[in-house]
Write a protein that holds these residues in place. Structure first.
Motif, PDB file in Angstrom:
ATOM      1  N   SER A  46       0.823  -1.220   0.000  1.00  0.00           N
ATOM      2  CA  SER A  46       0.000   0.000   0.000  1.00  0.00           C
ATOM      3  C   SER A  46       0.852   1.262   0.000  1.00  0.00           C
ATOM      4  O   SER A  46       0.546   2.228  -0.702  1.00  0.00           O
ATOM      5  CB  SER A  46      -0.941   0.018   1.209  1.00  0.00           C
ATOM      6  N   GLU A  47       1.907   1.257   0.779  1.00  0.00           N
ATOM      7  CA  GLU A  47       2.803   2.418   0.825  1.00  0.00           C
ATOM      8  C   GLU A  47       3.501   2.611  -0.522  1.00  0.00           C
ATOM      9  O   GLU A  47       3.680   3.749  -0.972  1.00  0.00           O
ATOM     10  CB  GLU A  47       3.831   2.255   1.943  1.00  0.00           C
ATOM     11  N   VAL A  55       2.314   1.610  -3.458  1.00  0.00           N
ATOM     12  CA  VAL A  55       1.292   2.061  -4.411  1.00  0.00           C
ATOM     13  C   VAL A  55       1.082   3.570  -4.271  1.00  0.00           C
ATOM     14  O   VAL A  55       1.079   4.309  -5.258  1.00  0.00           O
ATOM     15  CB  VAL A  55      -0.026   1.282  -4.210  1.00  0.00           C
ATOM     16  N   GLU A  56       0.926   4.031  -3.041  1.00  0.00           N
ATOM     17  CA  GLU A  56       0.751   5.468  -2.804  1.00  0.00           C
ATOM     18  C   GLU A  56       1.965   6.252  -3.297  1.00  0.00           C
ATOM     19  O   GLU A  56       1.827   7.291  -3.957  1.00  0.00           O
ATOM     20  CB  GLU A  56       0.531   5.741  -1.316  1.00  0.00           C
ATOM     21  N   ALA A  57       3.161   5.764  -2.985  1.00  0.00           N
ATOM     22  CA  ALA A  57       4.384   6.448  -3.407  1.00  0.00           C
ATOM     23  C   ALA A  57       4.508   6.481  -4.928  1.00  0.00           C
ATOM     24  O   ALA A  57       5.062   7.437  -5.489  1.00  0.00           O
ATOM     25  CB  ALA A  57       5.602   5.766  -2.791  1.00  0.00           C
ATOM     26  N   THR A  58       3.996   5.474  -5.610  1.00  0.00           N
ATOM     27  CA  THR A  58       4.021   5.450  -7.075  1.00  0.00           C
ATOM     28  C   THR A  58       3.198   6.594  -7.640  1.00  0.00           C
ATOM     29  O   THR A  58       3.644   7.317  -8.546  1.00  0.00           O
ATOM     30  CB  THR A  58       3.500   4.095  -7.601  1.00  0.00           C
ATOM     31  N   LEU A  59       2.010   6.784  -7.111  1.00  0.00           N
ATOM     32  CA  LEU A  59       1.167   7.898  -7.573  1.00  0.00           C
ATOM     33  C   LEU A  59       1.816   9.248  -7.275  1.00  0.00           C
ATOM     34  O   LEU A  59       1.824  10.146  -8.126  1.00  0.00           O
ATOM     35  CB  LEU A  59      -0.218   7.818  -6.930  1.00  0.00           C
ATOM     36  N   ALA A 106       2.982  -2.676  -8.104  1.00  0.00           N
ATOM     37  CA  ALA A 106       2.205  -1.458  -7.842  1.00  0.00           C
ATOM     38  C   ALA A 106       1.747  -0.817  -9.155  1.00  0.00           C
ATOM     39  O   ALA A 106       0.582  -0.424  -9.288  1.00  0.00           O
ATOM     40  CB  ALA A 106       3.029  -0.463  -7.027  1.00  0.00           C
ATOM     41  N   ARG A 107       2.648  -0.716 -10.129  1.00  0.00           N
ATOM     42  CA  ARG A 107       2.266  -0.123 -11.418  1.00  0.00           C
ATOM     43  C   ARG A 107       1.209  -0.964 -12.123  1.00  0.00           C
ATOM     44  O   ARG A 107       0.252  -0.430 -12.691  1.00  0.00           O
ATOM     45  CB  ARG A 107       3.505   0.077 -12.293  1.00  0.00           C
TER      46      ARG A 107
END
Length: 90
Positions: free
Chosen positions: A7-8, A10-14, A62-63
């Motif tokens: 989750s972290e 995924v958030e950092a990817t955005l 994540a991407r």
């Protein structure tokens, strides 16, 4: 510090893609995520048998997840873009 959760990441990817102007390469995204999450060389080198490094595996996942959720587009190889509806109008 424990290794970041999916989750972290995924958030950092955005955050990374938005910070990089809405379109970025895998390399630039991963570099930004590592800095954003404060990862050190040992974190980045942590191996997962069969997948390479844990960091690379999780950032790829994540991407892929964000693309499946229709939050990212993949306009060409190794390049990711925020869907237009997510980009901030300035």
């Amino acid at each position: 510090m424990a290794f970041p959760t999916y989750s972290e990441i995924v958030e950092a990817t955005l955050v990374a893609i938005e910070s990089l102007g809405g379109v970025a390469s895998n390399y630039d995204i991963d570099d930004h995520i590592a800095v954003y999450l404060g990862l050190n060389e040992a974190d980045l080198a942590w191996r997962d048998p069969g997948y390479g490094t844990v960091f690379a595996h999780r950032t790829r996942a994540a991407r892929t997840l964000l693309k499946a959720q229709r939050l990212l587009d993949n306009p060409c190889r190794s390049t990711w873009a925020l869907r237009r509806s997510l980009q901030h109008k300035g």
